[in-house]
Design a protein around this motif. Structure first.
Motif, PDB file in Angstrom:
ATOM      1  N   SER A  12      59.409  68.148  18.281  1.00  0.00           N
ATOM      2  CA  SER A  12      60.348  67.877  17.185  1.00  0.00           C
ATOM      3  C   SER A  12      60.218  66.419  16.780  1.00  0.00           C
ATOM      4  CB  SER A  12      61.790  68.155  17.633  1.00  0.00           C
ATOM      5  OG  SER A  12      62.220  67.146  18.525  1.00  0.00           O
ATOM      6  N   SER A  13      60.960  66.018  15.782  1.00  0.00           N
ATOM      7  CA  SER A  13      60.917  64.616  15.351  1.00  0.00           C
ATOM      8  C   SER A  13      61.504  63.692  16.412  1.00  0.00           C
ATOM      9  CB  SER A  13      61.663  64.446  14.028  1.00  0.00           C
ATOM     10  OG  SER A  13      63.019  64.805  14.190  1.00  0.00           O
ATOM     11  N   LYS A  14      62.229  64.240  17.377  1.00  0.00           N
ATOM     12  CA  LYS A  14      62.827  63.436  18.436  1.00  0.00           C
ATOM     13  C   LYS A  14      62.110  63.595  19.776  1.00  0.00           C
ATOM     14  CE  LYS A  14      67.487  63.794  16.424  1.00  0.00           C
ATOM     15  NZ  LYS A  14      67.146  63.105  15.253  1.00  0.00           N
ATOM     16  N   MET A  15      60.901  64.162  19.764  1.00  0.00           N
ATOM     17  CA  MET A  15      60.158  64.398  21.004  1.00  0.00           C
ATOM     18  C   MET A  15      59.759  63.085  21.663  1.00  0.00           C
ATOM     19  SD  MET A  15      56.545  65.777  19.524  1.00  0.00           S
ATOM     20  CE  MET A  15      56.245  65.356  17.817  1.00  0.00           C
ATOM     21  N   SER A  16      59.550  63.167  22.952  1.00  0.00           N
ATOM     22  CA  SER A  16      59.104  61.986  23.711  1.00  0.00           C
ATOM     23  C   SER A  16      57.642  61.689  23.370  1.00  0.00           C
ATOM     24  CB  SER A  16      59.240  62.250  25.210  1.00  0.00           C
ATOM     25  OG  SER A  16      58.283  63.221  25.618  1.00  0.00           O
ATOM     26  N   ASP A  17      57.199  60.487  23.687  1.00  0.00           N
ATOM     27  CA  ASP A  17      55.797  60.131  23.479  1.00  0.00           C
ATOM     28  C   ASP A  17      54.874  61.038  24.282  1.00  0.00           C
ATOM     29  OD1 ASP A  17      56.527  58.139  21.737  1.00  0.00           O
ATOM     30  OD2 ASP A  17      56.021  56.480  23.084  1.00  0.00           O
ATOM     31  N   ASP A  18      55.296  61.422  25.473  1.00  0.00           N
ATOM     32  CA  ASP A  18      54.468  62.303  26.302  1.00  0.00           C
ATOM     33  C   ASP A  18      54.224  63.645  25.620  1.00  0.00           C
ATOM     34  OD1 ASP A  18      54.312  60.384  28.279  1.00  0.00           O
ATOM     35  OD2 ASP A  18      55.979  61.208  29.438  1.00  0.00           O
ATOM     36  N   VAL A  19      55.249  64.198  25.024  1.00  0.00           N
ATOM     37  CA  VAL A  19      55.107  65.473  24.308  1.00  0.00           C
ATOM     38  C   VAL A  19      54.234  65.275  23.071  1.00  0.00           C
ATOM     39  CG1 VAL A  19      56.342  67.254  22.994  1.00  0.00           C
ATOM     40  CG2 VAL A  19      57.265  66.450  25.178  1.00  0.00           C
ATOM     41  N   ALA A  20      54.454  64.188  22.332  1.00  0.00           N
ATOM     42  CA  ALA A  20      53.672  63.924  21.122  1.00  0.00           C
ATOM     43  C   ALA A  20      52.186  63.755  21.440  1.00  0.00           C
ATOM     44  CB  ALA A  20      54.207  62.682  20.410  1.00  0.00           C
ATOM     45  N   VAL A  21      51.879  63.080  22.540  1.00  0.00           N
ATOM     46  CA  VAL A  21      50.483  62.885  22.944  1.00  0.00           C
ATOM     47  C   VAL A  21      49.820  64.231  23.209  1.00  0.00           C
ATOM     48  CG1 VAL A  21      49.072  62.090  24.896  1.00  0.00           C
ATOM     49  CG2 VAL A  21      50.674  60.529  23.822  1.00  0.00           C
ATOM     50  N   LEU A  22      50.545  65.160  23.768  1.00  0.00           N
ATOM     51  CA  LEU A  22      49.996  66.471  24.118  1.00  0.00           C
ATOM     52  C   LEU A  22      49.968  67.462  22.947  1.00  0.00           C
ATOM     53  CD1 LEU A  22      51.775  66.994  27.548  1.00  0.00           C
ATOM     54  CD2 LEU A  22      49.329  66.647  27.185  1.00  0.00           C
ATOM     55  N   ALA A  23      50.739  67.218  21.905  1.00  0.00           N
ATOM     56  CA  ALA A  23      50.949  68.213  20.855  1.00  0.00           C
ATOM     57  C   ALA A  23      49.656  68.664  20.170  1.00  0.00           C
ATOM     58  CB  ALA A  23      51.946  67.689  19.828  1.00  0.00           C
ATOM     59  N   LEU A  24      48.811  67.734  19.749  1.00  0.00           N
ATOM     60  CA  LEU A  24      47.584  68.105  19.052  1.00  0.00           C
ATOM     61  C   LEU A  24      46.631  68.859  19.972  1.00  0.00           C
ATOM     62  CD1 LEU A  24      46.079  67.961  16.386  1.00  0.00           C
ATOM     63  CD2 LEU A  24      45.240  65.700  17.058  1.00  0.00           C
TER      64      LEU A  24
END
Length: 155
Positions: A12-24
């Motif tokens: 989501s727009s409020k996700m942690s950096d760890d989640v964002a790094v893994l998303a793609l």
């Protein structure tokens, strides 16, 4: 709830950096699984967040984040066939890209794709005639002169 759904719900727009790094990386895993073939990743304007980070003083945080994301999504991603990143900033091999393998930089001055960039006669440009051509017969002499001032590489 299974692991995949938990991860999906955490994006989501409020996700942690760890989640964002893994998303793609995770998205490419899902697409490879669903379609049964390796994926192509297109990252347009990769440099826009970098420019903002530099201007507003959070370059180091963003650089670390991007290195991690690029490592997972591009370097160590067995589900990726190929990736294309576009931007206006020249790529420096000593930067966030230093960990990537088989990196090829193609610019508007590269001979390899010189017919793919810029404006050339016969390639429908604004102001062209009905056939897509720009020329004196269309009353666009000034445009033709301007176009010929910017020709990439060896055209």
């Amino acid at each position: 709830m299974n692991k995949e759904m938990e991860f999906f719900d955490s994006v989501s727009s409020k996700m942690s950096d760890d989640v964002a790094v893994l998303a793609l990386k995770y998205l490419s895993d899902c697409l490879e699984h669903y379609y049964g073939q390796k994926v192509l990743i297109f990252l347009d304007e990769y440099d826009t967040p970098r420019q903002e980070a530099y201007v507003y003083g959070y370059w180091e945080e963003l650089a670390g984040f991007i290195r991690q994301m690029f490592n997972l999504a591009f370097k160590t991603n067995p589900g990726m066939e190929r990736a294309i990143m576009t931007g206006i900033t020249r790529v420096s091999r000593e930067s966030i890209f230093s960990d990537l393998n088989n990196l090829t930089v193609v610019t508007t001055t590269s001979e390899k794709y010189c017919t793919c960039f810029g404006f050339t006669e016969g390639r429908g440009v604004p102001g062209a005639g009905p056939d897509g051509n720009v020329g004196a017969q269309d009353g666009c002499e000034a445009m033709v002169r301007w176009i010929h001032l910017w020709q990439p590489a060896g055209i």
